[in-house]
Design an enzyme around this catalytic site. Structure first.
Site, mmCIF file in Angstrom:
data_model
loop_
_atom_site.group_PDB
_atom_site.id
_atom_site.type_symbol
_atom_site.label_atom_id
_atom_site.label_comp_id
_atom_site.label_asym_id
_atom_site.label_seq_id
_atom_site.Cartn_x
_atom_site.Cartn_y
_atom_site.Cartn_z
ATOM 1 N N SER A 16 -1.159 21.164 10.542
ATOM 2 C CA SER A 16 -0.584 21.141 11.884
ATOM 3 C C SER A 16 0.277 19.878 12.077
ATOM 4 O O SER A 16 1.273 19.717 11.396
ATOM 5 C CB SER A 16 -1.705 21.276 12.916
ATOM 6 O OG SER A 16 -1.197 21.563 14.196
ATOM 7 N N ASN A 40 -0.490 25.422 8.145
ATOM 8 C CA ASN A 40 -0.352 25.759 9.564
ATOM 9 C C ASN A 40 0.617 24.819 10.266
ATOM 10 O O ASN A 40 0.334 24.301 11.346
ATOM 11 C CB ASN A 40 -1.716 25.742 10.249
ATOM 12 C CG ASN A 40 -2.694 26.729 9.626
ATOM 13 O OD1 ASN A 40 -3.368 26.383 8.662
ATOM 14 N ND2 ASN A 40 -2.753 27.937 10.152
ATOM 15 N N HIS A 59 -5.193 29.393 13.317
ATOM 16 C CA HIS A 59 -4.659 28.052 13.078
ATOM 17 C C HIS A 59 -5.567 27.163 12.235
ATOM 18 O O HIS A 59 -5.085 26.345 11.459
ATOM 19 C CB HIS A 59 -4.383 27.377 14.423
ATOM 20 C CG HIS A 59 -3.557 26.139 14.325
ATOM 21 N ND1 HIS A 59 -2.259 26.138 13.845
ATOM 22 C CD2 HIS A 59 -3.830 24.842 14.625
ATOM 23 C CE1 HIS A 59 -1.767 24.914 13.882
ATOM 24 N NE2 HIS A 59 -2.704 24.102 14.332
#
Length: 281
Positions: free
Chosen positions: A111, A135, A256
């Site tokens: 992320s 992700n 996620h």
């Protein structure tokens, strides 16, 4: 697509021990180190802490020197100033490599950590041997961009939103139950200022290094879940097409936090990525 089978472990076993022991660099970056061999550095996402990598640390440390870091303002790491952009987070990571006397490293980020990893791979040259982008976002469309900027703007006013991320990041499947509760606990304990600074950089960073993938020479893995609504499979495949040795892997049925909800699959894909030699893809 890769599908998690019935033998896939959730985060329960690998996180049973709780908090991992840390050391701290002179400039205030906290990290956990395990194993020996070629360095592998792991950077988590906004609101998390280095324990989010527990399944990967346990699996990969027998063959590598695995170093998981607390991102600035998270866990036990010192904050960056308000207004810091993605570039400042990439510079922070460069300082961390210097303090650890790491000349070259494999680098995996999730992320926001993926954005930092991509920036490092684009700017640090051969110092990053290979990069895994888990992700991670790439050039959000106008609707997604507006939504993430709105969330960033709300944080200084309303504080850390715990339920919104949990709803976006997890489904209702059995693999998500333990991972969701661990994530809720980390969000409950995150420093609000550190979170706000990182989230603002995350919101504005989706295109900062987007043109750099063509210059990343090492193996580049772009991994996400098929059901991740923000870090989409399309983004992963677009980046993979740009990187000379890029390739995408999509984990079917996950969102996620795929490294926690499908750790066996992610561990296998990371081991594959780490095994690629100079002439392999």
């Amino acid at each position: 697509m890769l599908t998690a089978g019935s033998t896939t472990r959730t985060a329960a076993a690998t996180n049973a021990a709780g908090a991992l022991p840390r050391k701290t660099t002179a400039s205030g970056t906290a990290y956990h180190e395990a194993g020996s061999g070629e360095p592998l550095v792991l950077i988590h996402g906004v609101g998390m802490r280095l324990e989010a990598w527990a399944p990967q640390i346990a699996f990969l440390s027998p063959g590598h020197r695995v170093i998981a870091v607390d991102m600035p303002g998270h866990g036990e790491s010192a904050k960056l100033p308000t207004g810091s952009r993605l570039e400042e987070f990439v510079a922070w990571f460069g300082r961390f490599l210097d303090e650890m006397a790491i000349d070259t490293a494999n680098l995996a980020g999730h992320s926001m950590g993926a954005l930092v990893s991509g920036g490092a791979a684009a700017t640090f040259g051969e110092r990053i041997s290979r990069v895994a982008y888990l992700n991670g976002v790439y050039r959000r469309d106008p609707e997604a961009k507006a939504a993430v900027f709105a969330r960033a703007a709300a944080i200084p006013v309303s504080g850390v939103d715990k339920e919104g991320p949990l709803a976006r990041w997890f489904g209702e499947d059995a693999d998500s139950v333990t991972a969701r509760e661990l994530t809720r606990e980390w969000l409950n304990h995150v420093d609000p200022q550190g979170y706000a600074v990182a989230y603002a950089a995350f919101a504005g960073g989706d295109a900062t290094y987007a043109d750099g993938w063509k210059d990343v020479a090492g193996p580049a893995l772009f991994l996400t879940g098929s059901d991740d609504p923000n870090s989409t499979p399309l983004m992963a495949t677009q980046m993979a097409e740009l990187a000379p040795r890029g390739y995408a892997r999509i984990v079917e049925g996950h969102r996620h936090m795929v490294n926690l909800t499908a750790p066996d699959i992610v561990n296998s894909l990371l081991a594959e990525w780490l095994s690629f030699g100079e002439d392999e893809r």
